[in-house]
Design a protein around this motif. Structure first.
Motif, PDB file in Angstrom:
ATOM      1  N   ARG A   1       3.918  -6.725  10.592  1.00 46.48           N
ATOM      2  CA  ARG A   1       4.905  -7.795  10.405  1.00 46.48           C
ATOM      3  C   ARG A   1       4.401  -8.752   9.331  1.00 46.48           C
ATOM      4  O   ARG A   1       3.198  -8.848   9.072  1.00 46.48           O
ATOM      5  CB  ARG A   1       5.206  -8.518  11.698  1.00 46.48           C
ATOM      6  CG  ARG A   1       4.062  -9.276  12.291  1.00 46.48           C
ATOM      7  CD  ARG A   1       4.463  -9.868  13.655  1.00 46.48           C
ATOM      8  NE  ARG A   1       3.302 -10.323  14.374  1.00 46.48           N
ATOM      9  CZ  ARG A   1       2.864 -11.582  14.379  1.00 46.48           C
ATOM     10  NH1 ARG A   1       3.513 -12.513  13.697  1.00 46.48           N
ATOM     11  NH2 ARG A   1       1.796 -11.917  15.052  1.00 46.48           N
TER      12      ARG A   1
ATOM     13  N   ASP B   1      -3.898 -12.186   4.242  1.00 46.88           N
ATOM     14  CA  ASP B   1      -3.231 -12.771   5.413  1.00 46.88           C
ATOM     15  C   ASP B   1      -1.711 -12.769   5.314  1.00 46.88           C
ATOM     16  O   ASP B   1      -1.038 -13.536   6.000  1.00 46.88           O
ATOM     17  CB  ASP B   1      -3.736 -14.188   5.699  1.00 46.88           C
ATOM     18  CG  ASP B   1      -5.170 -14.207   6.152  1.00 46.88           C
ATOM     19  OD1 ASP B   1      -5.611 -13.238   6.789  1.00 46.88           O
ATOM     20  OD2 ASP B   1      -5.866 -15.201   5.865  1.00 46.88           O
TER      21      ASP B   1
ATOM     22  N   LYS C   1      -2.981  -7.445   4.149  1.00 41.61           N
ATOM     23  CA  LYS C   1      -3.677  -7.981   5.329  1.00 41.61           C
ATOM     24  C   LYS C   1      -4.855  -8.851   4.919  1.00 41.61           C
ATOM     25  O   LYS C   1      -5.108  -9.900   5.511  1.00 41.61           O
ATOM     26  CB  LYS C   1      -4.165  -6.839   6.225  1.00 41.61           C
ATOM     27  CG  LYS C   1      -3.101  -6.227   7.094  1.00 41.61           C
ATOM     28  CD  LYS C   1      -3.600  -5.037   7.895  1.00 41.61           C
ATOM     29  CE  LYS C   1      -4.915  -5.298   8.553  1.00 41.61           C
ATOM     30  NZ  LYS C   1      -5.438  -4.145   9.308  1.00 41.61           N
TER      31      LYS C   1
ATOM     32  N   ASN D   1       3.475 -12.222   7.597  1.00 41.04           N
ATOM     33  CA  ASN D   1       2.970 -13.561   7.878  1.00 41.04           C
ATOM     34  C   ASN D   1       3.246 -14.381   6.613  1.00 41.04           C
ATOM     35  O   ASN D   1       2.473 -14.336   5.658  1.00 41.04           O
ATOM     36  CB  ASN D   1       1.475 -13.532   8.182  1.00 41.04           C
ATOM     37  CG  ASN D   1       0.930 -14.921   8.437  1.00 41.04           C
ATOM     38  OD1 ASN D   1       1.634 -15.791   8.909  1.00 41.04           O
ATOM     39  ND2 ASN D   1      -0.333 -15.115   8.111  1.00 41.04           N
TER      40      ASN D   1
ATOM     41  N   LEU E   1       0.319  -9.007   9.251  1.00 39.64           N
ATOM     42  CA  LEU E   1      -0.410  -8.896  10.512  1.00 39.64           C
ATOM     43  C   LEU E   1      -0.067  -7.551  11.125  1.00 39.64           C
ATOM     44  O   LEU E   1       1.030  -7.027  10.897  1.00 39.64           O
ATOM     45  CB  LEU E   1      -0.002 -10.018  11.461  1.00 39.64           C
ATOM     46  CG  LEU E   1      -0.192 -11.445  10.928  1.00 39.64           C
ATOM     47  CD1 LEU E   1       0.446 -12.449  11.871  1.00 39.64           C
ATOM     48  CD2 LEU E   1      -1.657 -11.746  10.708  1.00 39.64           C
TER      49      LEU E   1
END
Length: 106
Positions: A73, A59, A56, A75, A62
């Motif tokens: 999920r 990034d 996370k 990203n 998410l």
């Protein structure tokens, strides 16, 4: 800016085999709850959560709350940086293979 405010490097995030497995797992699903993700690993929920936190911070993952459940999920956008970096070396090795082939054919 302190360390908790900084974005984690994508290469650091994917360096661990468990996190690469998490990425693969999430790539094969639209979204998964934590308990389903945890069931895929030989480690506890806390350890899986720590790996997801690192993803996370880069990034790559998410999450959203759905009642008491947290769903995750992939990203994939930040993986473009890895692809771009690798593409240089793919070209490098392809050129070397062609040179070797030409030398061997002579």
């Amino acid at each position: 800016m302190n360390n908790t405010d900084q974005k984690r490097d994508v290469f650091v995030a994917i360096a661990d085999p468990t996190r690469r497995k998490l990425i693969r797992l999430l790539a094969d699903a639209e979204e998964l709850p934590l308990h389903e993700i945890t069931g895929q690993f030989k480690m506890g929920r806390t350890a899986v959560s720590k790996h997801l936190t690192i993803l996370k911070e880069a990034d790559l993952v998410l999450n959203r709350k759905l009642g008491r459940e947290t769903r995750y999920r992939l990203n994939p956008g930040p993986l473009q940086e890895v692809k771009d970096w690798l593409s240089f070396y793919e070209k490098f090795w392809n050129e070397r293979a062609i040179l070797l082939k030409n030398i061997l054919e002579e």
